[in-house]
Design a protein around this motif. Structure first.
Motif, mmCIF file in Angstrom:
data_model
loop_
_atom_site.group_PDB
_atom_site.id
_atom_site.type_symbol
_atom_site.label_atom_id
_atom_site.label_comp_id
_atom_site.label_asym_id
_atom_site.label_seq_id
_atom_site.Cartn_x
_atom_site.Cartn_y
_atom_site.Cartn_z
ATOM 1 N N ILE A 138 0.908 -1.173 -0.031
ATOM 2 C CA ILE A 138 0.043 -0.074 0.123
ATOM 3 C C ILE A 138 0.927 1.214 -0.134
ATOM 4 O O ILE A 138 1.583 1.443 0.834
ATOM 5 C CB ILE A 138 -0.802 0.005 1.229
ATOM 6 N N VAL A 139 0.604 2.030 -1.016
ATOM 7 C CA VAL A 139 1.348 3.229 -0.948
ATOM 8 C C VAL A 139 0.606 4.395 -0.681
ATOM 9 O O VAL A 139 -0.585 4.660 -1.246
ATOM 10 C CB VAL A 139 1.803 3.567 -2.623
ATOM 11 N N SER A 140 0.558 4.929 0.565
ATOM 12 C CA SER A 140 -0.162 5.961 1.145
ATOM 13 C C SER A 140 0.353 7.296 0.967
ATOM 14 O O SER A 140 1.661 7.692 0.933
ATOM 15 C CB SER A 140 -0.296 5.809 2.544
ATOM 16 N N VAL A 141 -0.205 8.407 0.559
ATOM 17 C CA VAL A 141 -0.006 9.817 0.241
ATOM 18 C C VAL A 141 0.251 10.452 1.360
ATOM 19 O O VAL A 141 0.707 11.679 1.478
ATOM 20 C CB VAL A 141 -0.803 10.327 -0.773
ATOM 21 N N THR A 142 -0.092 10.066 2.589
ATOM 22 C CA THR A 142 0.225 10.920 3.991
ATOM 23 C C THR A 142 0.665 9.781 5.015
ATOM 24 O O THR A 142 0.308 8.583 4.979
ATOM 25 C CB THR A 142 -1.133 11.589 4.526
ATOM 26 N N HIS A 143 1.245 10.336 5.991
ATOM 27 C CA HIS A 143 1.756 9.603 7.185
ATOM 28 C C HIS A 143 0.561 9.258 8.058
ATOM 29 O O HIS A 143 0.338 7.994 8.709
ATOM 30 C CB HIS A 143 2.746 10.102 7.847
ATOM 31 N N ALA A 144 -0.452 10.018 8.101
ATOM 32 C CA ALA A 144 -1.685 9.618 8.844
ATOM 33 C C ALA A 144 -2.434 8.715 8.488
ATOM 34 O O ALA A 144 -3.023 8.073 9.103
ATOM 35 C CB ALA A 144 -2.395 11.258 8.875
ATOM 36 N N PHE A 145 -2.498 8.598 7.202
ATOM 37 C CA PHE A 145 -3.363 7.330 6.448
ATOM 38 C C PHE A 145 -2.678 6.148 6.916
ATOM 39 O O PHE A 145 -3.196 5.125 7.112
ATOM 40 C CB PHE A 145 -3.174 7.396 5.072
ATOM 41 N N LYS A 146 -1.337 6.132 6.744
ATOM 42 C CA LYS A 146 -0.576 4.756 7.283
ATOM 43 C C LYS A 146 -0.794 4.670 8.593
ATOM 44 O O LYS A 146 -1.239 3.263 9.081
ATOM 45 C CB LYS A 146 0.901 5.056 7.095
ATOM 46 N N ALA A 147 -0.828 5.571 9.538
ATOM 47 C CA ALA A 147 -1.191 5.352 11.065
ATOM 48 C C ALA A 147 -2.592 4.836 11.275
ATOM 49 O O ALA A 147 -2.742 3.934 12.058
ATOM 50 C CB ALA A 147 -0.754 6.789 11.597
ATOM 51 N N GLU A 148 -3.441 5.241 10.475
ATOM 52 C CA GLU A 148 -4.819 4.882 10.648
ATOM 53 C C GLU A 148 -5.183 3.490 10.163
ATOM 54 O O GLU A 148 -5.781 2.644 10.907
ATOM 55 C CB GLU A 148 -5.893 5.898 9.835
ATOM 56 N N LEU A 149 -4.396 3.131 9.016
ATOM 57 C CA LEU A 149 -4.475 1.657 8.773
ATOM 58 C C LEU A 149 -3.842 0.618 9.569
ATOM 59 O O LEU A 149 -4.314 -0.374 9.692
ATOM 60 C CB LEU A 149 -3.918 1.547 7.275
ATOM 61 N N ILE A 150 -2.828 1.096 10.296
ATOM 62 C CA ILE A 150 -2.271 0.238 11.109
ATOM 63 C C ILE A 150 -3.097 0.031 12.286
ATOM 64 O O ILE A 150 -3.295 -1.207 12.925
ATOM 65 C CB ILE A 150 -0.818 0.714 11.629
ATOM 66 N N GLU A 151 -3.680 1.134 12.760
ATOM 67 C CA GLU A 151 -4.894 1.133 14.059
ATOM 68 C C GLU A 151 -6.022 0.101 13.617
ATOM 69 O O GLU A 151 -6.320 -0.471 14.176
ATOM 70 C CB GLU A 151 -5.239 2.393 14.451
ATOM 71 N N ARG A 152 -6.167 -0.111 12.440
ATOM 72 C CA ARG A 152 -7.486 -0.973 12.121
ATOM 73 C C ARG A 152 -6.796 -2.367 11.594
ATOM 74 O O ARG A 152 -7.559 -3.119 11.070
ATOM 75 C CB ARG A 152 -8.043 -0.347 10.686
ATOM 76 N N GLY A 153 -5.726 -2.643 12.012
ATOM 77 C CA GLY A 153 -5.046 -3.932 11.860
ATOM 78 C C GLY A 153 -4.256 -4.441 10.758
ATOM 79 O O GLY A 153 -3.803 -5.627 10.409
ATOM 80 N N ILE A 154 -4.060 -3.297 9.838
ATOM 81 C CA ILE A 154 -3.204 -3.686 8.476
ATOM 82 C C ILE A 154 -1.677 -3.767 9.034
ATOM 83 O O ILE A 154 -1.242 -3.016 9.583
ATOM 84 C CB ILE A 154 -3.457 -2.513 7.431
ATOM 85 N N ASP A 155 -1.302 -4.799 8.199
ATOM 86 C CA ASP A 155 0.410 -4.863 8.648
ATOM 87 C C ASP A 155 1.206 -3.544 8.113
ATOM 88 O O ASP A 155 1.210 -3.145 6.865
ATOM 89 C CB ASP A 155 0.927 -6.030 7.924
ATOM 90 N N GLY A 156 1.714 -2.714 9.139
ATOM 91 C CA GLY A 156 2.384 -1.572 8.677
ATOM 92 C C GLY A 156 3.716 -1.847 7.913
ATOM 93 O O GLY A 156 4.306 -0.929 7.081
ATOM 94 N N GLU A 157 4.109 -3.206 7.814
ATOM 95 C CA GLU A 157 5.408 -3.369 7.052
ATOM 96 C C GLU A 157 5.273 -3.019 5.706
ATOM 97 O O GLU A 157 6.089 -2.971 4.846
ATOM 98 C CB GLU A 157 5.878 -4.938 7.335
ATOM 99 N N LYS A 158 4.074 -3.482 5.113
ATOM 100 C CA LYS A 158 3.831 -3.359 3.630
ATOM 101 C C LYS A 158 3.033 -2.018 3.251
ATOM 102 O O LYS A 158 2.747 -1.802 2.103
ATOM 103 C CB LYS A 158 3.016 -4.526 3.276
ATOM 104 N N ILE A 159 3.101 -0.947 4.121
ATOM 105 C CA ILE A 159 2.800 0.361 3.839
ATOM 106 C C ILE A 159 3.984 1.342 3.839
ATOM 107 O O ILE A 159 4.754 1.503 4.632
ATOM 108 C CB ILE A 159 1.794 0.802 4.999
ATOM 109 N N GLU A 160 3.856 1.909 2.328
ATOM 110 C CA GLU A 160 5.068 3.055 2.285
ATOM 111 C C GLU A 160 4.349 4.311 2.156
ATOM 112 O O GLU A 160 3.130 4.535 1.809
ATOM 113 C CB GLU A 160 5.802 2.728 1.051
#
Length: 407
Positions: free
Chosen positions: A173-195
């Motif tokens: 997952i390529v996020s256009v903001t750091h905040a989107f990444k943080a939200e996805l991690i809070e929802r249980g998505i693996d942060g290792e695959k989010i850039e």
């Protein structure tokens, strides 16, 4: 490497998703890669097919070396939930089918803000056994409820289940903001695959200018005027009725003009409000081709960047702030405190005020109008910050991600 990219916005449309994809794609070509973009006929935001195009089932052409495949979709203006869903779903189907006929892609990328495009990308990756990269430009469908287009319901919760399914099934997952990444991690998505790859600015096109474009300034009677401009899509998220109120507060200043340039779902509402208030200090400019944007921006002494006061918009970074940095235009940002306001404060490229606060927005414009030393300082800091957000850097970051997942 052959990059297959699905997006329902692409030039000659000039909105942020179209611009981001195009400006990255031309740089991937320059780096020696092949790029195929599957998209629809240009129609955003009015929902009308652009002159010179037809809404045909399958047509191809090249744009600056990019292989562009356009497919038929149900076309509607950027308003009305049901019609927009039909629009999105039609592209999901026809975009998927078109993707089956593209030769030997190495990676499949699909972009939001809505995830039906991403669903087509995932389905293609599953069928063709290629890595799927989900470019996340918006937390959708949460943004639907944030602007009041639809209330929380069973339908929204169903869409959220599909959303989470796509996050989990994507290779990256390529996020256009750091905040989107943080939200996805809070929802249980693996942060290792989010850039995170932010939006940026093409510094070959957006450069500081010492004067307004002469022809446009004359056409719109803006010669010698201090211009506060809202340039871009007129959407529900922007709360442009408050900017009309700002113009009303500033109407006694003969040298100040407020410009609205663009189109979208709330454009007519803005026009109606201006007529109702009988404002003489407002200039309306229709949507312009993308190649006109630097000239259009040159008219502005200040850029107005508003979003409505909703917590969701704490996570959003309006991409126009980077174009303004490139051109040295100070920003007056009235959005909920979050990642975007942090960028403006840390770079010193503008003034931050409360979302929907008409008095504070008007006072910020007046401050920049009256304090030339402050204005020139912010302008200088804007230009200085721009290289940190160049498209060149962002395109290279994305290529490195693609290479990681290429099979």
């Amino acid at each position: 490497m052959h990059i297959l990219f699905l997006t329902d916005n692409f030039p000659p449309e000039g909105n942020a998703p179209a611009t981001r994809t195009y400006e990255h794609a031309v740089r991937w070509l320059q780096a020696g890669h092949k790029v195929t973009v599957i998209t629809c006929v240009p129609n955003f935001p009015e929902g009308k097919v652009f002159d010179g195009y037809k809404n045909s089932w399958y047509q191809t052409h090249h744009l600056d070396g990019i292989n562009v495949v356009r497919v038929k979709t149900f076309i509607t203006a950027n308003e009305g939930f049901v019609k927009r869903i039909l629009d999105y779903m039609s592209f999901m189907v026809t975009g998927f089918i078109a993707g089956l006929f593209q030769k030997k892609p190495d990676v499949i990328v699909a972009t939001s803000p809505q995830f039906f495009c991403a669903f087509a990308g995932w389905a293609l990756s599953a069928v063709r056994r290629k890595p799927f990269i989900f470019e996340l430009r918006d937390i959708w469908p949460a943004s639907i409820t944030a602007v009041g287009a639809m209330k929380d319901s069973l339908a929204i919760r169903f869409l959220e289940k599909i959303e989470l399914f796509l996050y989990r099934r994507s290779d990256s997952i390529v996020s256009v903001t750091h905040a989107f990444k943080a939200e996805l991690i809070e929802r249980g998505i693996d942060g290792e695959k989010i850039e995170v790859v932010l939006n940026g600015v093409d510094l070959t096109k957006y450069k500081p200018t010492a004067s307004k474009d002469a022809d446009l300034a004359k056409q719109y009677d803006l010669e010698g005027k201090f211009v506060a401009g809202y340039i871009g899509t007129h959407g529900m998220a922007h709360g442009l009725e408050h900017i009309v109120d700002v113009a009303e507060r500033l109407q006694d200043y003969d040298d100040i003009r407020v410009v609205f340039a663009g189109g979208g779902a709330t454009r007519q509402k803005v026009v109606d409000l201006i007529e109702k208030k009988k404002l003489k200090n407002v200039v309306l400019i229709d949507r312009q081709p993308k190649d006109m944007m630097p000239k259009l921006w040159s008219l502005c002494n200040v850029s107005l960047v508003p979003l409505v006061n909703n917590d969701l918009f704490k996570t959003v970074i309006p991409s126009k702030i980077f174009e303004c940095m490139g051109m040295g235009i100070p920003t007056v940002m009235s959005v909920p405190e979050g990642e975007a306001t942090t960028i403006i404060k840390e770079t010193g490229s503008g003034l931050v005020v409360e979302s929907e606060n008409v008095e504070q927005i008007a006072n910020a414009v007046l401050k920049l109008y009256q304090d030339n030393e402050l204005y020139l300082s912010i302008r200088s800091k804007s230009v200085e910050a721009a290289p940190k957000y160049s498209r060149e850097l962002m395109a290279r970051s994305l290529l490195n991600i693609f290479r990681t997942y290429k099979k």
